[in-house]
Design a protein around this motif. Structure first.
Motif, PDB file in Angstrom:
ATOM      1  N   ARG A  96      13.478  -4.196 -61.350  1.00 60.70           N
ATOM      2  CA  ARG A  96      13.289  -3.232 -62.418  1.00 60.70           C
ATOM      3  C   ARG A  96      11.831  -2.771 -62.421  1.00 60.70           C
ATOM      4  NH1 ARG A  96      14.104  -4.355 -68.898  1.00 60.70           N
ATOM      5  NH2 ARG A  96      14.594  -2.230 -69.520  1.00 60.70           N
ATOM      6  N   GLU A  97      11.605  -1.496 -62.635  1.00 60.50           N
ATOM      7  CA  GLU A  97      10.266  -0.900 -62.562  1.00 60.50           C
ATOM      8  C   GLU A  97       9.661  -1.180 -61.181  1.00 60.50           C
ATOM      9  OE1 GLU A  97       7.992  -1.169 -66.296  1.00 60.50           O
ATOM     10  OE2 GLU A  97       9.746  -2.229 -67.105  1.00 60.50           O
ATOM     11  N   MET A  98      10.263  -0.541 -60.202  1.00 59.09           N
ATOM     12  CA  MET A  98       9.970  -0.815 -58.792  1.00 59.09           C
ATOM     13  C   MET A  98       8.513  -0.575 -58.436  1.00 59.09           C
ATOM     14  SD  MET A  98      11.439  -1.930 -56.080  1.00 59.09           S
ATOM     15  CE  MET A  98      10.893  -2.157 -54.392  1.00 59.09           C
ATOM     16  N   HIS A  99       7.810   0.284 -59.157  1.00 60.64           N
ATOM     17  CA  HIS A  99       6.414   0.554 -58.808  1.00 60.64           C
ATOM     18  C   HIS A  99       5.544  -0.698 -58.908  1.00 60.64           C
ATOM     19  CE1 HIS A  99       6.807   1.233 -63.158  1.00 60.64           C
ATOM     20  NE2 HIS A  99       5.546   0.910 -63.270  1.00 60.64           N
ATOM     21  N   HIS A 100       5.928  -1.656 -59.750  1.00 59.92           N
ATOM     22  CA  HIS A 100       5.173  -2.901 -59.822  1.00 59.92           C
ATOM     23  C   HIS A 100       5.329  -3.712 -58.530  1.00 59.92           C
ATOM     24  CE1 HIS A 100       5.285  -2.874 -64.523  1.00 59.92           C
ATOM     25  NE2 HIS A 100       4.384  -2.060 -64.028  1.00 59.92           N
ATOM     26  N   GLY A 262      -7.830 -10.606 -62.392  1.00 60.20           N
ATOM     27  CA  GLY A 262      -6.384 -10.813 -62.289  1.00 60.20           C
ATOM     28  C   GLY A 262      -5.616  -9.677 -62.944  1.00 60.20           C
ATOM     29  N   TYR A 263      -4.304  -9.651 -62.707  1.00 64.05           N
ATOM     30  CA  TYR A 263      -3.477  -8.520 -63.103  1.00 64.05           C
ATOM     31  C   TYR A 263      -2.436  -8.916 -64.146  1.00 64.05           C
ATOM     32  CZ  TYR A 263      -5.464  -5.947 -59.202  1.00 64.05           C
ATOM     33  OH  TYR A 263      -6.339  -5.303 -58.357  1.00 64.05           O
ATOM     34  N   LEU A 264      -2.219  -8.005 -65.101  1.00 65.73           N
ATOM     35  CA  LEU A 264      -1.177  -8.168 -66.112  1.00 65.73           C
ATOM     36  C   LEU A 264      -0.246  -6.968 -66.045  1.00 65.73           C
ATOM     37  CD1 LEU A 264       0.081  -9.615 -68.565  1.00 65.73           C
ATOM     38  CD2 LEU A 264      -1.570  -8.424 -70.010  1.00 65.73           C
ATOM     39  N   PHE A 265       1.042  -7.230 -65.859  1.00 58.46           N
ATOM     40  CA  PHE A 265       2.061  -6.189 -65.767  1.00 58.46           C
ATOM     41  C   PHE A 265       2.867  -6.164 -67.062  1.00 58.46           C
ATOM     42  CE2 PHE A 265       1.032  -7.430 -61.479  1.00 58.46           C
ATOM     43  CZ  PHE A 265       1.109  -6.272 -60.728  1.00 58.46           C
ATOM     44  N   LEU A 266       2.927  -5.002 -67.709  1.00 60.61           N
ATOM     45  CA  LEU A 266       3.713  -4.826 -68.921  1.00 60.61           C
ATOM     46  C   LEU A 266       4.929  -3.952 -68.638  1.00 60.61           C
ATOM     47  CD1 LEU A 266       0.940  -4.253 -71.632  1.00 60.61           C
ATOM     48  CD2 LEU A 266       1.993  -6.407 -70.917  1.00 60.61           C
ATOM     49  N   GLY A 267       5.822  -3.856 -69.631  1.00 58.31           N
ATOM     50  CA  GLY A 267       7.009  -3.028 -69.491  1.00 58.31           C
ATOM     51  C   GLY A 267       6.698  -1.552 -69.697  1.00 58.31           C
ATOM     52  N   HIS A 268       7.660  -0.708 -69.352  1.00 57.62           N
ATOM     53  CA  HIS A 268       7.426   0.732 -69.331  1.00 57.62           C
ATOM     54  C   HIS A 268       7.145   1.310 -70.717  1.00 57.62           C
ATOM     55  CE1 HIS A 268      11.714   0.486 -70.306  1.00 57.62           C
ATOM     56  NE2 HIS A 268      11.577   1.678 -70.867  1.00 57.62           N
ATOM     57  N   SER A 269       7.563   0.626 -71.778  1.00 58.34           N
ATOM     58  CA  SER A 269       7.342   1.122 -73.139  1.00 58.34           C
ATOM     59  C   SER A 269       6.204   0.391 -73.844  1.00 58.34           C
ATOM     60  CB  SER A 269       8.619   0.981 -73.977  1.00 58.34           C
ATOM     61  OG  SER A 269       9.665   1.740 -73.426  1.00 58.34           O
ATOM     62  N   GLU A 270       5.439  -0.391 -73.107  1.00 59.93           N
ATOM     63  CA  GLU A 270       4.409  -1.226 -73.710  1.00 59.93           C
ATOM     64  C   GLU A 270       3.013  -0.758 -73.301  1.00 59.93           C
ATOM     65  OE1 GLU A 270       6.969  -5.364 -73.859  1.00 59.93           O
ATOM     66  OE2 GLU A 270       6.018  -4.769 -71.984  1.00 59.93           O
ATOM     67  N   SER A 271       2.048  -1.032 -74.158  1.00 61.20           N
ATOM     68  CA  SER A 271       0.678  -0.594 -73.910  1.00 61.20           C
ATOM     69  C   SER A 271      -0.295  -1.563 -74.562  1.00 61.20           C
ATOM     70  CB  SER A 271       0.455   0.815 -74.475  1.00 61.20           C
ATOM     71  OG  SER A 271      -0.913   1.170 -74.438  1.00 61.20           O
ATOM     72  N   MET A 272      -1.487  -1.647 -74.004  1.00 60.38           N
ATOM     73  CA  MET A 272      -2.560  -2.432 -74.593  1.00 60.38           C
ATOM     74  C   MET A 272      -3.530  -1.562 -75.385  1.00 60.38           C
ATOM     75  SD  MET A 272      -4.154  -5.382 -72.258  1.00 60.38           S
ATOM     76  CE  MET A 272      -3.077  -6.219 -71.144  1.00 60.38           C
ATOM     77  N   TYR A 273      -3.235  -0.296 -75.518  1.00 66.33           N
ATOM     78  CA  TYR A 273      -4.174   0.628 -76.158  1.00 66.33           C
ATOM     79  C   TYR A 273      -4.547   0.137 -77.567  1.00 66.33           C
ATOM     80  CZ  TYR A 273      -6.206   4.903 -78.028  1.00 66.33           C
ATOM     81  OH  TYR A 273      -7.049   5.810 -78.606  1.00 66.33           O
ATOM     82  N   GLY A 274      -5.836  -0.030 -77.797  1.00 67.29           N
ATOM     83  CA  GLY A 274      -6.328  -0.468 -79.097  1.00 67.29           C
ATOM     84  C   GLY A 274      -6.081  -1.925 -79.417  1.00 67.29           C
ATOM     85  N   LEU A 281      -6.775  -0.345 -67.653  1.00 70.64           N
ATOM     86  CA  LEU A 281      -5.525   0.205 -67.154  1.00 70.64           C
ATOM     87  C   LEU A 281      -5.780   0.821 -65.780  1.00 70.64           C
ATOM     88  CD1 LEU A 281      -2.537   1.040 -67.639  1.00 70.64           C
ATOM     89  CD2 LEU A 281      -3.425   3.158 -68.667  1.00 70.64           C
ATOM     90  N   ILE A 282      -5.073   0.332 -64.752  1.00 70.81           N
ATOM     91  CA  ILE A 282      -5.319   0.819 -63.390  1.00 70.81           C
ATOM     92  C   ILE A 282      -4.089   1.452 -62.753  1.00 70.81           C
ATOM     93  CG2 ILE A 282      -7.137  -0.889 -63.002  1.00 70.81           C
ATOM     94  CD1 ILE A 282      -5.034  -2.329 -61.176  1.00 70.81           C
ATOM     95  N   GLY A 283      -2.965   1.445 -63.438  1.00 71.71           N
ATOM     96  CA  GLY A 283      -1.739   2.026 -62.911  1.00 71.71           C
ATOM     97  C   GLY A 283      -0.714   2.119 -64.017  1.00 71.71           C
ATOM     98  N   ARG A 284       0.506   2.469 -63.679  1.00 69.43           N
ATOM     99  CA  ARG A 284       1.566   2.582 -64.678  1.00 69.43           C
ATOM    100  C   ARG A 284       1.882   1.200 -65.248  1.00 69.43           C
ATOM    101  NH1 ARG A 284       6.262   5.250 -61.470  1.00 69.43           N
ATOM    102  NH2 ARG A 284       7.391   4.788 -63.413  1.00 69.43           N
ATOM    103  N   THR A 285       1.427   0.953 -66.460  1.00 69.34           N
ATOM    104  CA  THR A 285       1.595  -0.328 -67.160  1.00 69.34           C
ATOM    105  C   THR A 285       1.094  -1.508 -66.330  1.00 69.34           C
ATOM    106  OG1 THR A 285       3.935  -0.482 -66.468  1.00 69.34           O
ATOM    107  CG2 THR A 285       3.472   0.480 -68.630  1.00 69.34           C
ATOM    108  N   VAL A 286       0.030  -1.267 -65.558  1.00 70.40           N
ATOM    109  CA  VAL A 286      -0.639  -2.331 -64.800  1.00 70.40           C
ATOM    110  C   VAL A 286      -2.078  -2.416 -65.294  1.00 70.40           C
ATOM    111  CG1 VAL A 286      -1.328  -3.208 -62.540  1.00 70.40           C
ATOM    112  CG2 VAL A 286       0.788  -1.877 -62.770  1.00 70.40           C
ATOM    113  N   TYR A 287      -2.477  -3.617 -65.711  1.00 69.63           N
ATOM    114  CA  TYR A 287      -3.802  -3.846 -66.253  1.00 69.63           C
ATOM    115  C   TYR A 287      -4.539  -4.891 -65.428  1.00 69.63           C
ATOM    116  CZ  TYR A 287      -2.171  -1.314 -70.372  1.00 69.63           C
ATOM    117  OH  TYR A 287      -1.669  -0.350 -71.212  1.00 69.63           O
ATOM    118  N   ARG A 288      -5.847  -4.691 -65.251  1.00 63.40           N
ATOM    119  CA  ARG A 288      -6.656  -5.648 -64.512  1.00 63.40           C
ATOM    120  C   ARG A 288      -7.723  -6.226 -65.440  1.00 63.40           C
ATOM    121  NH1 ARG A 288      -8.899  -2.999 -59.511  1.00 63.40           N
ATOM    122  NH2 ARG A 288     -10.333  -2.044 -61.000  1.00 63.40           N
ATOM    123  N   LYS A 289      -7.853  -7.536 -65.398  1.00 65.12           N
ATOM    124  CA  LYS A 289      -8.869  -8.210 -66.191  1.00 65.12           C
ATOM    125  C   LYS A 289     -10.252  -7.759 -65.757  1.00 65.12           C
ATOM    126  CE  LYS A 289     -10.435 -12.914 -67.349  1.00 65.12           C
ATOM    127  NZ  LYS A 289     -10.200 -14.351 -67.086  1.00 65.12           N
TER     128      LYS A 289
END
Length: 291
Positions: A96-100, A262-274, A281-289
Motif C-alpha cells: 500500500r502506498e507503493m511510493h514508500h 532517520g526516516y518516518l513514513f506516515l499515511g497518505h492522509s497524515e501530516s506533521m504540519y505544526g 518533509l522530503i517526499g510524499r508523507t516521508v519525513y527525515r529526522k
C-alpha cells in the motif's frame, strides 16, 4: 494501520441486538479509549461502539456495559487489546502506498546496506502493523536488497500492534490469495507458498520473510521496551485518529527512537504540519529526522 472506529461502519438501532450502551458508560469508555489509545470518540460513535462491543460482552458472559466498564476499571491492561480489536477496522494491504517502497528500493536500502557492510545493524519498525501485510512487504524488498549485495548484514524488522487478533494473523503469515493484489506475480512466486487441500485459496509468506520480522504487542501510548534505534519507522494510517497532543508526544518519541537523519513514513492522509520541529518533509508523507 488500524483505523479505530471507521466512520464508514454502521450498526442497527440501539438495543436491537442486546444491552444498550448508556450515557454514563459511554462517557467512561470515551475517556478510557482517549487515555489508553489516544482516540477521541465523538457523540455520534455511541451506537457504533455499542454494536462493536456486544460481541465482547457475549464472549465474557457479561450482563451489560456497566459490568464491562467495571472490568476495565479493575484490570485495564488485560482487556485493552481486546477492546482495541473490537472497535478497530484493520485497513491494510501489501505494498500500500507503493511510493514508500520505491524509495526503499531505489534509495534507502542500497545506501544503508552499503554503509553497514563492515558492521552495524539495520532496523526498521512497522508501528501499527495490523495483520502483517506492511512488515512482510518491507521484508520482501529488504530480502531482495540483501540478496543483491551478497553480504550478510544484521537486518531486522520489528512489527507491533495493540490488537491480539491482528497480531495472531500476522504471526501465522497466512492470507487469502485474493489479498495479494498488490504483490507482483514474480514476488508471489518467490515469497509465498501456495496452500493445498484444505488450505487451497490461501498463501503463506516464505520462511525467509518470517526470519526477518519480529512481531510483538505494543501500545504506542505506553512504555516502549526497545533499546536500540531505528533507521526507519513506518507509522501509516495510525495517527490520523489521534488528538493533537497525542500526535505531538508520539512524534517526539519517534524522533528519539530514530538514528540521526532517520526516516518516518506516515499515511497518505497524515501530516506533521505544526506538530513537530524534529523532522523535514522530503517526499510524499516521508519525513527525515533533522539530526
Amino acid at each position: 494501520m488500524n483505523a479505530l472506529v471507521d466512520s464508514g461502519d454502521a450498526v442497527g438501532p440501539a438495543g436491537a441486538a442486546g444491552p444498550s450502551l448508556g450515557e454514563a458508560d459511554f462517557a467512561f469508555l470515551r475517556e478510557f479509549v482517549l487515555q489508553h489509545c489516544g482516540i477521541s470518540l465523538g457523540d455520534h460513535k455511541r451506537q457504533l461502539v455499542q454494536g462493536r462491543l456486544l460481541r465482547r460482552l457475549r464472549a465474557l458472559a457479561l450482563p451489560g456495559f456497566a459490568a464491562y466498564c467495571d472490568l476495565l476499571r479493575r484490570d485495564p491492561e488485560s482487556e485493552l487489546g481486546e477492546l482495541a480489536s473490537c472497535i478497530s477496522t484493520n485497513v491494510t494491504s501489501f505494498f500500500r502506498e507503493m511510493h514508500h517502497y520505491d524509495m526503499l528500493v531505489d534509495e534507502l536500502l542500497p545506501r544503508w546496506l552499503e554503509a553497514k557492510r563492515a558492521g552495524g545493524r539495520l532496523r526498521i519498525w512497522s508501528a501499527g502493523c495490523s495483520t502483517g501485510e506492511e512488515p512482510y512487504a518491507i521484508a520482501m524488498v529488504l530480502a531482495e536488497a540483501l540478496g543483491r549485495i551478497g553480504t550478510d548484514v544484521d537486518a531486522k524488522i520489528l512489527a507491533t500492534d495493540l490488537s491480539p487478533q491482528a497480531l495472531a494473523t500476522a504471526r501465522k503469515g497466512v492470507y487469502p490469495v485474493d489479498r495479494l493484489g498488490g504483490v507482483s506475480e514474480a514476488r508471489r512466486k518467490r515469497w509465498f507458498l501456495r496452500g493445498e487441500g484444505s488450505f487451497d485459496g490461501y498463501a503463506q509468506v516464505h520462511p525467509r520473510l518470517r526470519e526477518l520480522v519480529t512481531i510483538q504487542p505494543l501500545n504506542l501510548l505506553h512504555e516502549w521496551p526497545m533499546q536500540g534505534k531505528f533507521d526507519a519507522i513506518f507509522c501509516r494510517n495510525v495517527v490520523i485518529y489521534f488528538d493533537k497532543p497525542t500526535k505531538q508526544r508520539l512524534f517526539a518519541r519517534y524522533a528519539g527512537m530514530l538514528e540521526s537523519r532517520g526516516y518516518l513514513f506516515l499515511g497518505h492522509s497524515e501530516s506533521m504540519y505544526g506538530l513537530s520541529e524534529d523532522f523535514d518533509l522530503i517526499g510524499r508523507t516521508v519525513y527525515r529526522k533533522r539530526s
